[in-house]
Structure formats: C-alpha cells, structure tokens
Write a protein that holds these residues in place. Structure first.
Motif, PDB file in Angstrom:
ATOM      1  N   LEU A  98       0.841  -1.003   0.117  1.00 44.64           N
ATOM      2  CA  LEU A  98      -0.130   0.097   0.201  1.00 44.64           C
ATOM      3  C   LEU A  98       0.722   0.829   0.414  1.00 44.64           C
ATOM      4  N   PHE A  99       0.484   1.804  -0.904  1.00 42.84           N
ATOM      5  CA  PHE A  99       1.532   3.587  -1.049  1.00 42.84           C
ATOM      6  C   PHE A  99       0.447   4.630  -1.136  1.00 42.84           C
ATOM      7  N   CYS A 100       1.022   5.296  -0.775  1.00 45.18           N
ATOM      8  CA  CYS A 100      -0.344   6.710  -0.672  1.00 45.18           C
ATOM      9  C   CYS A 100       0.325   7.956  -1.793  1.00 45.18           C
ATOM     10  N   GLU A 101       0.151   8.598  -2.533  1.00 45.22           N
ATOM     11  CA  GLU A 101       1.111   9.409  -3.665  1.00 45.22           C
ATOM     12  C   GLU A 101       0.002  10.897  -2.461  1.00 45.22           C
ATOM     13  N   ILE A 102       1.988  11.818  -2.468  1.00 46.16           N
ATOM     14  CA  ILE A 102       1.843  12.963  -1.980  1.00 46.16           C
ATOM     15  C   ILE A 102       2.692  14.010  -2.912  1.00 46.16           C
ATOM     16  N   SER A 103       1.937  14.686  -2.601  1.00 43.87           N
ATOM     17  CA  SER A 103       2.605  15.867  -3.342  1.00 43.87           C
ATOM     18  C   SER A 103       4.065  16.340  -2.446  1.00 43.87           C
TER      19      SER A 103
ATOM     20  N   ALA B 130       0.982   3.203   5.477  1.00 45.51           N
ATOM     21  CA  ALA B 130       1.814   3.129   4.113  1.00 45.51           C
ATOM     22  C   ALA B 130       2.884   3.457   3.220  1.00 45.51           C
ATOM     23  N   ARG B 131       3.378   2.835   2.515  1.00 50.13           N
ATOM     24  CA  ARG B 131       4.729   3.294   1.797  1.00 50.13           C
ATOM     25  C   ARG B 131       4.494   4.982   1.780  1.00 50.13           C
ATOM     26  N   ALA B 132       5.395   6.224   1.977  1.00 52.26           N
ATOM     27  CA  ALA B 132       5.306   7.650   0.864  1.00 52.26           C
ATOM     28  C   ALA B 132       5.347   7.417  -0.351  1.00 52.26           C
ATOM     29  N   LEU B 133       4.763   7.692  -1.736  1.00 53.43           N
ATOM     30  CA  LEU B 133       5.360   7.513  -3.028  1.00 53.43           C
ATOM     31  C   LEU B 133       5.659   8.968  -3.232  1.00 53.43           C
ATOM     32  N   VAL B 134       6.373  10.411  -3.130  1.00 52.90           N
ATOM     33  CA  VAL B 134       6.352  11.533  -3.230  1.00 52.90           C
ATOM     34  C   VAL B 134       6.604  11.724  -4.625  1.00 52.90           C
TER      35      VAL B 134
ATOM     36  N   PRO C 218      -4.347   4.220  -2.724  1.00 51.27           N
ATOM     37  CA  PRO C 218      -5.305   3.357  -4.035  1.00 51.27           C
ATOM     38  C   PRO C 218      -5.397   1.995  -2.568  1.00 51.27           C
ATOM     39  N   TRP C 219      -7.387   2.194  -2.676  1.00 48.57           N
ATOM     40  CA  TRP C 219      -7.307   0.940  -1.994  1.00 48.57           C
ATOM     41  C   TRP C 219      -7.395  -0.451  -1.537  1.00 48.57           C
ATOM     42  N   HIS C 220      -6.859  -1.304  -3.128  1.00 51.57           N
ATOM     43  CA  HIS C 220      -6.666  -2.661  -3.134  1.00 51.57           C
ATOM     44  C   HIS C 220      -6.542  -3.634  -1.794  1.00 51.57           C
ATOM     45  N   TRP C 221      -5.906  -2.947  -1.330  1.00 55.60           N
ATOM     46  CA  TRP C 221      -4.862  -3.636  -0.277  1.00 55.60           C
ATOM     47  C   TRP C 221      -5.690  -4.395   1.290  1.00 55.60           C
ATOM     48  N   GLY C 222      -5.765  -5.863   2.293  1.00 56.65           N
ATOM     49  CA  GLY C 222      -5.845  -6.384   2.784  1.00 56.65           C
ATOM     50  C   GLY C 222      -4.759  -7.023   3.606  1.00 56.65           C
TER      51      GLY C 222
ATOM     52  N   THR D 284      -1.165 -12.050  -0.960  1.00 52.76           N
ATOM     53  CA  THR D 284       0.451 -12.401  -1.166  1.00 52.76           C
ATOM     54  C   THR D 284       0.792 -10.842  -1.286  1.00 52.76           C
ATOM     55  N   ALA D 285       0.467 -10.248  -1.249  1.00 46.38           N
ATOM     56  CA  ALA D 285       0.531  -8.532  -1.644  1.00 46.38           C
ATOM     57  C   ALA D 285      -0.211  -7.950  -0.123  1.00 46.38           C
ATOM     58  N   GLN D 286       0.407  -7.586   0.811  1.00 46.27           N
ATOM     59  CA  GLN D 286      -0.688  -7.670   1.758  1.00 46.27           C
ATOM     60  C   GLN D 286      -0.570  -6.169   2.555  1.00 46.27           C
ATOM     61  N   GLY D 287      -1.156  -5.183   2.704  1.00 48.60           N
ATOM     62  CA  GLY D 287      -1.561  -4.414   3.338  1.00 48.60           C
ATOM     63  C   GLY D 287      -2.720  -3.816   4.045  1.00 48.60           C
ATOM     64  N   ASP D 288      -2.276  -1.904   5.284  1.00 50.31           N
ATOM     65  CA  ASP D 288      -3.960  -1.731   5.450  1.00 50.31           C
ATOM     66  C   ASP D 288      -4.696  -1.592   4.796  1.00 50.31           C
ATOM     67  N   VAL D 289      -6.361  -1.910   5.496  1.00 49.12           N
ATOM     68  CA  VAL D 289      -7.541  -1.467   4.398  1.00 49.12           C
ATOM     69  C   VAL D 289      -7.648  -0.214   4.370  1.00 49.12           C
ATOM     70  N   VAL D 290      -7.532   0.311   3.338  1.00 55.30           N
ATOM     71  CA  VAL D 290      -8.078   1.388   3.387  1.00 55.30           C
ATOM     72  C   VAL D 290      -8.942   2.706   3.754  1.00 55.30           C
ATOM     73  N   ASN D 291      -9.931   1.575   3.580  1.00 58.93           N
ATOM     74  CA  ASN D 291     -11.112   1.844   4.090  1.00 58.93           C
ATOM     75  C   ASN D 291     -11.721   1.835   5.605  1.00 58.93           C
ATOM     76  N   ASN D 292     -10.538   2.019   5.803  1.00 54.23           N
ATOM     77  CA  ASN D 292     -11.369   2.083   7.238  1.00 54.23           C
ATOM     78  C   ASN D 292     -10.677   3.735   7.721  1.00 54.23           C
ATOM     79  N   LEU D 293     -10.725   4.224   6.847  1.00 54.56           N
ATOM     80  CA  LEU D 293     -10.365   5.515   6.727  1.00 54.56           C
ATOM     81  C   LEU D 293     -12.249   6.422   6.044  1.00 54.56           C
ATOM     82  N   THR D 294     -12.590   5.525   5.431  1.00 60.37           N
ATOM     83  CA  THR D 294     -14.126   6.666   5.005  1.00 60.37           C
ATOM     84  C   THR D 294     -15.240   6.116   5.920  1.00 60.37           C
ATOM     85  N   PRO D 295     -16.536   7.177   5.949  1.00 58.81           N
ATOM     86  CA  PRO D 295     -16.890   7.434   6.537  1.00 58.81           C
ATOM     87  C   PRO D 295     -18.210   6.639   6.015  1.00 58.81           C
TER      88      PRO D 295
END
Lengths: 273, 848, 304
Positions: free
Chosen positions: B746-751, B777-781, B801-805, B809-820
């Motif tokens: 999981l990565f996060c796109e940041i300026s 997440a990993r930062a992708l600047v 991107p919200w694909h991870w769980g 074999t590709a694991q990551g935090d669940v991005v939808n933990n953030l959404t209301p």
C-alpha cells in the motif's frame, strides 16, 4: 527474414500487461528476491516496493524478462508535465554482446534473428551477464543457467507473435518482420514530429548492429535508461589483446636484460681485472 | 473526467487512443492527479476532488454565452427541438440562486424535498377515453397529463433555459480557479476545445467512472455532464454522448438483471411497501403513470411479462400474476444501511458472492465488527478473503477488540469458479451482450455462482413444496426451469451446471404457449401471453437456438453483427437526434440515422398502396425510434407512449420526449446540479451558504463519526482510487504473485510540497488518520500530486489506492478504515472519492 | 557507460582466487622459461623451481572454476559442443579461448614438471625416460609459456571486454596489469620455494631479482595508469573495503613496499639482493598484494 518488435512508447499506458503475459506464456515464477515467506499463513508476501514511480520490478532479471519503466518529468510549477513509459526487454541485437561472450555456444541466433539461450547447454559461467550492454541477461539460482526474453521462440516458430505484443491493449508493442516494422516506425515518427514532438527518435536502427526489438522514444534514449552510442563490448577485444601482448613482450625484454645483464657485467669485471 | 480510463479500463482505452493517433482527436483529462491517463491525454486540467460541478457548470456557462453557440444555428435547433430548454416551469419554483444553495420544496426538517414546485407548467389534460378500462394500458390512458407548455423562443423567464442560465451565472472561470484550484487558462482551453469540437459535423464525448459516481453529489455530477452534452448537441450522435465506464467486465449486467435492491430487471422499480404499491394495478399506475407518455407507457407489458417469467403457470390474470406474493422492500436496503442494521443485530444471515466488505466497505472497521453480529455467513470466493477470515485473523482480532471465541457467526466458505470456468454472457460498459465461452472445468468442488443459486433454489423449492402457507407461495410457484442441457454439458466434467441458454432465453422472453423466443420487446403483451425476464434484452435470442451474443462479425464502425447491444441492438441511444427535426442528417460526416422519405415503410394505406418513408441506418445500427414515424408527425394529446410522442421527440424514454436540462422529477436533491462541497471538506462552499448536499444520506450512529467542515484536525483532502495492477479488494489479484510483485505494498501519493511540510521522505512509512481509523502506507512523493490554491489558501490533497487487505500475497492496511458511511441520496452510493484526513511521517506504532 | 549492466556474481573465493593461483603458476612458468632462454647455467635452479611450482598450482584451478559455475557438471561444454561432442571455441570470447589455453598450459606445465623429475633422477623408468627425452624440452617450455602468458593475461581481458562501467573504463590495461602481476607473484613464489629448499646462495638470484624489480615497476605503472585512464569510473576503487584492498594491499603491500624496501636494503647492505629474512617477508607481501589485486579488481566491477 528477421522478426522482431517495434515498441512505440508514445502509446504505452504503462499497464504492465506485457510483463504479466510474458510470465504467463513462459511459466516464469515470481521474482524470489521480491518476496518474504510468512510462516504462519504459509504464503509468500511481496515486499518489493521501490518508491520509483510505479516501477517495482526495478530491473530485468532471470524471472523478469519485461519491465516497464516510468519516467516522471514535471516542472516545479507543474506548467510542464509528462510521464513517459517504456516497456524494456532484450533487444535481440544483431551484434549481441551476450552471444559473442558465450564460451559454450549455448547462446545462438535462430533463423528468425532472435537471440536464444539453449537451456540444456548453458553452464552458468555468467560471462554473458556483464557482456550485455543493456543489463538484460541474468542468472537463475534455481536453474543455474541464465535467462532472458526468447522473443517467444516457440510461438514465433509456430506462426504466432510474441505474447507481450498480443497482450498489449494499445498496440504499443507490435510484432512482425523487422523491415515492415521499421516502415511503420518511420511513419509514426514523422507523424509525431509533425505534431511538434521534436525530440522523438527511433532507437535501434544503428545500435549494436541494429536491434530487432527497437523503440520509438519521446525523449533522449538515456532518459529511458538506454545507452546512447552503445558499444558492443567485444569491440574492445583487439586493443585489449594487443596491449596485453605488449605487456608480455615488455616482460620478455625485462627478462632479456635481467638474465643476460649479470653475464655481461661479469665479463666487464673480468676485463677490468 | 471522473475516470482514470487508461489505468482502470486499459483495454477500452485503446479506442480513445486510436482516435487520437489515427484521427487527431483531442483527449482531455480533468482530475486531481496526473495519472497514466493524463500521460496520454493532450490536456490535463487539475481540480480539487469533489469540485466537478463547478468545472462543468462553468463550461455550461461559458458555452451558452459564447458567440459560437449563439450564432451557429445548429445549437439552437438541437436545443429547442430536442431538449426541454423551452419548457416552462412552475412559477413558484425557487432556484439555488434564490435560496443560497437550496431549492424550493425542502421539508421543514430539511431532510427531503417535495418536487411539486419543480413541475412543468402544463396544458389542461386531455379528455379521458370514453371506453371503460379493461386492462392496465387503458387505465394509464385515463391519466394522460396535459402537454407541457413551452416557449420555443426561450425568452420567457420561466423557461428551463432562463432558469439554467441564471443558475450557472456565477460559475465562471474565476470561480473555477478559486474553488477547483484549476488555472483559468487550463479551464478555458478545455471549455473552448469542447465547444469548438461540437456542432453539426463534429461531436465530443464525455466519459466518466466512479470518480464521478462515488460522491454525495454523484448523480448530479453526471447530470451536469448530460446537461452540457445536450446543450452542445452531442447526445444521440456518433462520437458524442456521455459514457459510463462500468467497473467490471460484466457489471452492466448487474443492474440490467437487477441485483440492486431497488429495481426489477429492465429498470422497472421494485415493489415498495412505502409507496402506493398495494396491488399490481397500484404498482403500475404509480410507477408508469408519470411516464406513460414515453416509451415507458408500455410498462404494463414489461411488468406483467416479468411476473409471468417469475411464476410461470402459477401467474394468472386472476392472481395478478403473483404480484401479491412478490417481495416488497421496506426501506433503503443498500450496502451501507444494511450494515448499520447488521450492527444493530437485525440481520441474521448473509450470503456473499464475490464480495469482500471487510476491505471494500466504507468504514471497514464498522463493517467488520458488524459481521460478528451475524448468526451465519456464506462466502463464495476463490481465496480466503478478508471477510471470510474476519473471525480468526483481522485487525480487530489482533487488537483484541474482537475475540474469536466470542464471535458466534458461523462462516461457510464455498469455493467459487473463476471467469474462464463459466459459460454465459458478459454485458459490457457499452450495453453490449457478448457470449462468454467456458474454457475449462473448475477444479475439485469449486462451482459457478449460477450452479450454486440454481441448486439452492431447487433445494428450497423442494423444502417448501408441500407448504400450504400463503407466504411460501412465491418460492413454491417460482419458475425454475434452468435444468442442465446435455449438449451444453457434454464436454465438461461437471454435468449439473444450469443451462446458460435457458437462462438467457428466459431473460430474452418468449411466448408462453409455444415457448418461442420473442424477437423484440415490441411483441410483449400485458395479458400473460408473454414471459420476459428483462425486456431490454429482448432480441438477443430472436429465434430458438440463435444467440446473437455469439455473433462475431465486426466492421470498422458500429459492428451490428458483433454481439447484441440492448435495447434492440441500438448502440447509440436516442440516435433519432443524429438527424435534424426534418429528418435529414445534421451533416454528411456525422450521418447515422435519418429519414428516407422514399423508402418503403412496409405498411400499406387503406387503398392498398405502399406507404413511403422510414428511418434508415445504413451502418446497421439499431434505430432508437419508431421506424415509420415521420419527422413531422404530431403526437396524439391523449395517446400513450409512441402514440403521444411526436416525430422529433428523440428522447423516447422521457415523458416529454426531450432531453432534460432541468429534471422536474426523478431526483431527490434538485432539478439542476449545484455545487455542494463533499460531506467532509476543509473549505466552506464558496458559492452558497448551503455547504453540502442537504439531503445526503448520513448515518449518525456510533462508530461512524464525521469530521466537521474545515476541521483543523483533518485539513488534508484525501481521495481513494484504483490501479491497473489490482482489482477492487484484491481478491482477484493480491493472491497472484505475478500481480503482487507489480504493486506489492500500500502506498500513498503525496506532493513534494506536503512531504516537505510534514518531513516525509519518498518510500518511508506514513500514517493517515481519520476519526474512523488509521492506516499505514509507504509514501510515494511525486509531482503528479499538487497542492491546490483555494481562495488564497493552500489545500493539500493526497491519494491512496484502496486494494489492500491483510490476506493474500500483497498485504497492506485497509484504506476503507478511513472512510465514513455517507452517500448520494438518489442511489445510496458511498462518497469514497473525497473526504478529509491528517497525515504524519512514521508507522502507526510510532516507529520509523 | 550504463550503470544498469548486470554484475556476473563471480565469487571472490572462486574466481579471484583462480586469477591469483593461475597467475602465480603462469608467472613462475614463464619466468622459468625466460630464465632458461636468456640466462645460463646460473639460472638453472630458478628455472627448475619455476617448473616445479607451475604444475601443482595449476592443478588447483579447475576445481575453483568448476565450482563457480551454475551447472558445474556441464563444465566440459567449454571445450566440446554439448550436442555434437565436437571441440568448440568461440574466438570472440576470451573465456572460451582461455579454456583451451588453460588446457594447453596445464599440459605443458605437466610435461615440464615431469622433465624436472626426470632430470633430477626422481623418475627412473627407463622406457619413459627414453621416449621423453626425444621431445626437446625447450619447445614445450616455449609453447607452455606462450599459453602461460595467455593464462596470466586473458583474465584481465575478460573483465575489460564486458560492459560493466568500471571494467570497461579500465580497458585496455588490465590484461597487461595481470601479466605483470603474475610475473611478480610468480617470482615471489619461486623465491619462497628456493628459500624453503635452502638454495638462496644461488648465483642466478641477482638477475632474477632485477627481473622482479622491473616487473614490479611495470605493474605499478600499469596500476596507476589504469586508475587515471578510468577517470570517474574508477570510483569503486576509491572507497570502502575495495580501496583498502587495492591501494593498501595490492599497491602498497604488493608493489611499493617490496620495491622500496628491497632497493633500500640492497643500497645500505651493499649486496645485490636483500637479506634472506627481509626478502622472505617481502615475497609474502607480494603474494598478499597479488591476491588483493585480483579480489579488488573483481569486486570493483561488482559494486553498485
């Protein structure tokens, strides 16, 4: 009639279908170095995030025969911005460093012009690996031999095209006779230049004797990690050998001087006496 | 716009790209991020997430005030004749310009609009037919409304056009710069490009996906594009239109055949206990009454044929074709409120087929905890998804919030077949039905979803076959004749798959008596003599044994012999509009459907002479109009459906036959799209006092806290989106090492600007936090992300991107933990595309 | 120069050690041959020592080479075509030509070794001695030495004609450098064996010592020239352990110190050769320097 591929990077969307199709057709395993093993859930877990744009493959390897490069070019104020993509693989050079270096004849060129490693001949001496000026060919620890793109050798000798070209959704990668592909490439280059892409260029007409897998780039080749004025390393053989021979001759001269010198000096002394 | 087509629809994207390389088409991408789509477009216009209506509204404003639009006669002719621009609206209608962001008709508690003041002004209704009503059609005939009043000169201030003009008057290029953060010059380039590329011999297309739908104003964003395209004369014309990019290869088939809770197949509405749907007659009058002057006037035929297909012999005129026993909904049963009910313990069992709400659901922690309240859960999928594993391995189990020993949910995991192992059809984003061949049997016990549903139905029917209970009538009487076909199953190991042909044939429809497939929905009847699962698909099997979904003859344009596009193989809807009011093509270049006055219509006049004149389409395109209705035909004031519609009423599914610039009915949050800020936003609405959609669906329940507007604790705008390499919650991709190694973490796109501010280095871990949860997440600047200057203040935007769980074999935090849990009020779709958050360097636990 | 060119992954304990041992063997052998060709009876012991050392040392090398292969059991493909069994050589590949050269050198070294045994009376069998003495020993010594020079230098050429930036940039000097180093380490080995056999009053030593010094000077010159020629691409040699191995080990310990100490010792002591103790230590340092030269050169081409 040499067959090859034309990669028109101007219509590549960086989707990586080519990478997956290649793995699928050639039954390549995932790159072992990109995974750790989870002993609890008993499965491999991918850990190869690179932070290099969208490219987590990083380099061509024994199990990565295709790799899409992502090149971001943005000015600070974002007034100019571009994201270039290029699907990299073995170029099947007409003058191939790997083939020239191979001491067992494992690497051969087939009748269709592609450079192919015979897996039952390779001894894994690894000399071809640094001999490729493009960093393509690599050793597999699992097989003890080297591997690279075969230009889908089995497919092309049975009337089919390459797997990557077939999977490419936009036709960025096209397979066919090199002469025909060059015509299409020239046409596309002319079109791009007329649309104002002054730096667009074809890479692979002259390089390494001509590349059977050649590219249309929108920027200089080095932006895409390809060496401009590439030198097939065996071109250095004559000079390298000559200098080594000169070194040997110099030592011969030194020996001449050394092993005779004492003799003449003794004669001098005798004379002096 | 609202789409990342190159990444999310890579195969479809070849066509816009081809239009660009081969035909000089200009591709424009309007999006907060510079994506792989932007890389291949000619123009990228950046906008802050959630401000699409400002951008589109400003184009509308620009267009209708432009010289070109005002002087080129094409636009006037198209708009006056094919849209409701000239229709007069009730004089007591109040617009957002009057009520600072609201429309007239809002209830005192602010929760719902009445659309009475949005209605058309109409002539007096025609005198009802003298004969007594003997069927539903007759009943509808008795209720034909008066024709809408119009002013074709568009001068009357109550015309839709004047209202629209005033409504968008403050949507200026300056507003775009202030609110969207898009430079004026960029905006004008896009607007001018669209305008100059529309007209009699040029058309432009707008394509969108969930970047537009997943907002509390999702439907209204799409409406704005529809309004714009109608004003530009791009609807119903080749190369024009508004194209929705559906998310899966065949998800178009999902709403078509009604897997959505609120519809019946073919976009009929679901019987609803909250509405006047007591009897079949009530149902038809309530649903079809307002629509009877459009082609929906045939509603009774569609509805009755549907019930006949459901209950077969048991459906008779006497028992209203089984209507009384058909389930009725009692509320909003869509995904989010269903989970709210589940949390409250109201739902006992749950069947999930190819669904993974533990990762894909809004406020995913809320949803995972809800699963623990079920008595039982059946999951059909290929791998142990996060949802199916929630009871033994999940963030809540690891944190101790849920304990396996205390979860009473019994979980059944059934292995599912994958795409290549199933026979059937796909309906793609163009409404194209294509047959899909099974290539191989699924392994071991894995089975297709059809097999499961079919056999489940059979066993339930068996269980209830002797019941005398009234409420079991439906399951007992259910027509369930999809028995395996020996020829279809011959080459496969699994012999008990239901017959794909029989299923499709039922969807297509057939005459009940002889079971002959119907070639067209025009053959449907309301007397129980026809059965039809979904009227829009009629024609895919025009005769026994012939499946048009299998045809594969393409050409370089419409390809009418490739698959079957519903309805009736019409690829471009409303294509009557590709000809002018007199029936002539607007131009030679854009010729598609036109009136040929000399052609034999196929009918004869009373004297026996053939009547000339019909609509033709040399390309083989299906004609979305009555084939022999002359352009000059004046509809009957007391007619139904086609009889009421005139020769230039191209929009045959609308009750007035016109494209609706102004929607008097059908939408719950307003007749015209207005800019509302996303439900969570760091800035105030700069256009109106009304901040966000006043009737957005919200759930103020425990576990679903919202951020305040401009909450300083959550100043960053965040958007979620998809990558090419993964698909949705990752069940189809994250278990495959080939795909996992393409996008492993999981990565996060940041300026770079935000990264510098928060001291975040490229590749390092970051933690993103909302009131609902945290992810790491990993930062992708990257400069592909940019800060926006909104009314003088810098507003940062990040994206994940919200694909991870946690499985796979590709694991990551669940991005939808953030959404209301929050959604669009018309269709309950969640607002996943924009909300607010905070971000800091470092992992969740505080480690680097 | 393309930094993306892959590293071969040659292990120092196989490949660099092979370079080192083969270098000593070849160096000792061609010194022995040169001494015999250009020298006289005084140099007989040196020659003989050289021929004694070469063969056992070269025997150690095939296992090293074979162990580094990905498919060791297929090593014979280097000499014979895998499918047809026909002898095979690729002229463009020094690795291919070198395999045959190694075979030739090894054979000649064996014959010279046998020759030593025969002339020292250690190999008695009469028919063997008679047949053997028919072949003029200088012939195979010369042939063997040409092969020996090849074996000493081709490993440097192998590195130079790859595309790894460091190796490509140090072209065309590494072949010659390895030959010079082979001479110096071969000489050191000969000296150590002679010391062990207590033959250090041998009259051939002064000439031998001069040759050794000339070889070292050539080696130093080539090493420095190589670094200068490579310019910015010599960076791997300038940092970390590689720098220590090359400058500290190969150059300082292996060349400069022995040269300087040896020259100083003969100056102050007045003798044409350094004293035994000192010379022994210096010879060991030369060998240390030689192995570190090979290791650092192989390593410098395989760092990021």
């Amino acid at each position: 009639m040499a067959k090859g591929m034309f990669v028109d990077t101007s219509i590549c969307t960086g989707c990586k279908a080519c990478q997956v199709a290649c793995k699928e057709w050639n039954a390549l395993p995932h790159e072992p170095g990109h995974f750790r093993f989870d002993p609890v859930e008993k499965r491999p877990v991918a850990v190869n995030f690179t932070g290099d744009s969208y490219d987590n493959t990083g380099a061509l390897g024994a199990t990565d025969w295709r790799r899409v490069r992502f090149i971001e070019q943005f000015s600070e104020d974002r007034s100019r911005g571009r994201w270039l993509f290029s699907s990299d693989s073995c170029k099947h050079c007409n003058d191939a460093g790997c083939l020239n270096a191979c001491p067992t004849g494992a690497i051969v060129r087939t009748g269709l012009g592609n450079v192919f490693i015979q897996q039952d001949v390779c001894i894994g001496c690894k000399y071809c690996i640094p001999s490729c000026p493009y960093g393509v060919i690599s050793l597999s620890e699992a097989t003890g031999t080297v591997h690279k793109c075969t230009l889908c050798n089995d497919r092309i000798h049975n009337g089919l095209g390459t797997a990557c070209a077939k999977a490419c959704p936009t036709g960025s990668i096209s397979f066919g006779e090199v002469a025909e592909l060059r015509k299409a490439a020239d046409k596309r280059l002319a079109q791009l230049k007329s649309l104002g892409h002054a730096e667009a260029n074809i890479y692979g007409y002259k390089e390494a004797g001509g590349l059977n897998v050649f590219y249309l780039f929108l920027d200089r080749p080095q932006v895409y990690g390809q060496t401009e004025s590439v030198v097939v390393p065996q071109k250095r053989l004559p000079v390298s050998s000559a200098v080594a021979i000169a070194g040997a001759l110099a030592l011969g001269g030194a020996a001449l001087v050394s092993f005779r010198e004492r003799g003449s000096r003794e004669t001098d002394e005798e004379v002096k006496k | 716009m609202g789409s990342n087509m190159a990444e999310c629809h890579p195969v479809a994207f070849r066509w816009p790209l081809k239009a660009k390389t081969d035909h000089g088409a200009v591709l424009m991408h309007v999006d907060p991020r510079f994506t792989r789509t932007s890389a291949l477009c000619d123009i990228h216009a950046p906008i802050r997430a959630g401000t699409d209506i400002v951008f589109l509204g400003a184009i509308i404003n620009h267009v209708i005030h432009s010289d070109r639009w005002k002087t080129d006669p094409f636009f006037r002719e198209y708009v006056v004749n094919y849209t409701n621009a000239g229709t007069l609206i009730a004089p007591d209608f109040k617009d957002t310009e009057d009520l600072d962001g609201l429309y007239s008709g809002l209830s005192p508690d602010g929760k719902a609009y009445s659309n009475a003041t949005w209605a058309y002004q109409r002539e007096k209704p025609p005198a009802p037919a003298a004969k007594e009503a003997t069927n539903f059609t007759d009943l509808l005939l008795q209720k034909i409304p008066g024709r809408p009043k119009t002013d074709p000169t568009l001068r009357n201030p109550h015309t839709v056009f004047r209202i629209l003009e005033r409504h968008y008057s403050r949507y200026t290029p300056e507003a775009v710069e202030r609110i969207c953060g898009c430079p004026k010059e960029k905006f004008l380039k896009v607007a001018e490009s669209l305008l100059n590329n529309s007209g009699s011999d040029r058309t432009s297309n707008i394509t969108y996906a969930v970047g537009w739908t997943q907002h509390t104003v999702g439907v209204q964003i799409i409406r704005t594009a529809a309004v714009l395209q109608a004003l530009l004369g791009n609807i119903g014309r080749p190369g024009g239109g508004v194209l929705a990019l559906r998310g899966h290869a065949t998800i178009q088939g999902s709403p078509d055949i009604a897997t959505l809770y609120h519809s019946l197949p073919g976009y009929l509405n679901m019987p609803d206990a909250r509405k006047a749907h007591e009897s079949l007659k009530d149902f038809i009058l309530t649903e079809a009454g307002p629509l009877s002057t459009s082609y929906w006037g045939n509603y009774p035929k569609f509805a009755v044929s549907y019930f006949k297909a459901q209950f077969g012999d048991a459906a008779t005129r006497e028992n209203d074709y089984g209507y009384d026993y058909h389930p009725k909904i009692t509320g909003d049963h869509s995904h989010m409120p269903m989970f709210v009910d589940m949390t409250a313990g109201k739902i006992k069992g749950f069947l999930l087929m190819g669904q993974n709400p533990a990762v894909g659901g809004q406020n995913a922690r809320f949803q995972r905890k809800a699963l623990a309240k079920l008595d039982w859960m059946v999951v059909r999928d290929f791998f142990e998804t996060e949802t199916s594993a929630f009871w033994r391995n999940s963030p809540e189990i690891r944190s101790g919030e849920l304990k396996t020993s205390e979860i009473k949910t019994e979980v059944f995991f059934l292995p599912a077949a994958v795409v290549a192992e199933m026979e059937g059809t796909f309906t793609n984003t163009q409404r194209l039905i294509q047959a899909h061949d099974k290539a191989v049997d699924p392994p071991d016990d894995a089975r297709s979803d059809s097999w499961f549903s079919f056999l489940l139905g059979k066993r339930l029917k068996e269980l209830y076959k002797d019941s005398t209970n009234d409420r079991d009538w439906a399951i007992r009487s259910l027509l369930w004749n999809y028995e395996p076909d020996a020829a279809e199953a011959a080459e496969w190991r699994i012999k008990d798959e239901p017959s794909a042909y029989k299923i499709l044939k039922e969807i297509n429809g057939y005459t009940w008596e002889d079971r002959k497939p119907l070639p067209s929905f025009a053959n449907l009847k309301e007397d129980g003599s026809t059965a039809c699962g979904a009227w829009i698909y009629t024609g895919v099997i025009p005769e026994e044994g012939k499946n048009r979904g299998k045809s594969r003859k393409g050409d370089d344009w419409i390809s009418p012999n490739w698959g079957f596009a519903w309805p009736a193989n019409r690829h471009i809807m409303y294509n009557r509009a590709s000809a002018d009011p007199s029936g002539k093509p607007w131009s030679e270049k854009k010729k598609l459907v036109y009136w040929d006055p000399a052609a034999d219509s196929g009918t004869k006049d009373p004297a026996g002479k053939p009547v000339p004149g019909k609509w033709v389409a040399p390309s083989g395109e299906g004609i979305d109009f009555q084939p022999t209705k002359a352009p000059g035909f004046r509809g009957k004031d007391n007619g139904l459906g086609f009889d009421w519609l005139s020769g230039n009423d191209a929009f045959i599914m609308r009750s007035d036959g016109k494209a609706w610039l102004f929607a008097p009915a059908g939408l719950v949050d307003g007749p015209l799209p207005a800019h509302y800020e996303p439900y969570e936003s760091p800035v105030k609405n700069l256009l109106y006092r009304q901040q966000s959609n006043p009737v957005a669906k919200v759930w103020k329940v425990e576990g679903n806290p919202y951020h305040k507007v401009a909450d300083p604790a959550y100043p960053i705008v965040i958007s979620t989106y998809r990558l090419t390499e993964h698909h949705l919650t990752g069940v189809m991709t994250r278990w495959l090492p080939w795909l996992a190694e393409l996008m492993p973490e999981l990565f996060c796109e940041i300026s770079p600007e935000l990264a510098a501010e928060r001291k975040i280095g490229n590749g390092e871990y970051v933690t993103i936090r909302t009131a609902r949860g945290e992810v790491e997440a990993r930062a992708l600047v990257t400069r592909r992300m940019r800060p926006f200057l909104i009314d003088g203040t810098t507003v940062h935007e990040i994206g994940l991107p919200w694909h991870w769980g946690w499985q796979g074999t590709a694991q990551g935090d669940v991005v939808n933990n953030l959404t209301p849990l929050v959604g669009d009020p018309n269709v309950s779709i969640h607002e996943g595309k924009v909300f607010t958050c905070d971000i800091r360097a470092g992992m969740k636990g505080g480690k680097g | 120069m393309n930094p993306e060119v892959h590293m071969p992954g040659w292990e120092w304990y196989y490949v660099a050690m092979y370079f080192f041992i083969a270098g000593i063997s070849a160096g000792a052998y061609f010194i022995g041959t040169l001494a015999e060709l250009f020298g006289d009876d005084r140099h007989r012991e040196i020659s003989r020592t050289g021929f004694y050392i070469a063969f056992p040392l070269i025997l150690l090398t095939p296992p090293l080479l074979i162990a580094d292969l990905g498919r060791p059991e297929r090593f014979w493909h280097l000499l014979f075509h895998a499918k047809s069994g026909i002898p095979y050589m690729n002229f463009q590949s020094p690795l291919s030509v070198g395999s045959w050269a190694l075979l030739l050198f090894g054979t000649m070294a064996f014959l010279s070794f046998l020759d030593n045994l025969v002339s020292e009376g250690k190999l008695q069998s009469a028919p063997f001695a008679k047949a053997y003495s028919r072949i003029p020993r200088k012939w195979y010594a010369v042939v063997g030495s040409i092969a020996g020079f090849f074996v000493a230098g081709y490993t440097g050429v192998i590195l130079n004609i790859t595309a790894r930036p460091f190796w490509a940039a140090t072209n065309p000097l590494v072949g010659a450098l390895f030959i010079a180093s082979a001479a110096s380490s071969g000489a050191a080995a000969i000296y150590l064996v002679m010391a062990w056999r207590k033959k250090l009053t041998d009259p051939g030593l002064p000439g031998f010592d001069l040759f050794d010094r000339l070889a070292k000077i050539l080696e130093l010159f080539l090493a420095v020239a190589m670094v200068v020629l490579a310019g910015k691409y010599a960076a791997p040699l300038m940092k970390g352990i590689t720098a220590v191995m090359f400058w500290g080990g190969a150059v300082l310990l292996g060349i400069v110190l022995p040269l300087a100490a040896g020259w100083y010792a003969t100056r102050t002591a007045g003798s044409p050769i350094p004293a035994e103790r000192l010379a022994t230590v210096l010879a060991v340092l030369v060998l240390v320097g030689s192995v570190l030269l090979r290791i650092s050169m192989v390593h410098a081409g395989q760092v990021q």
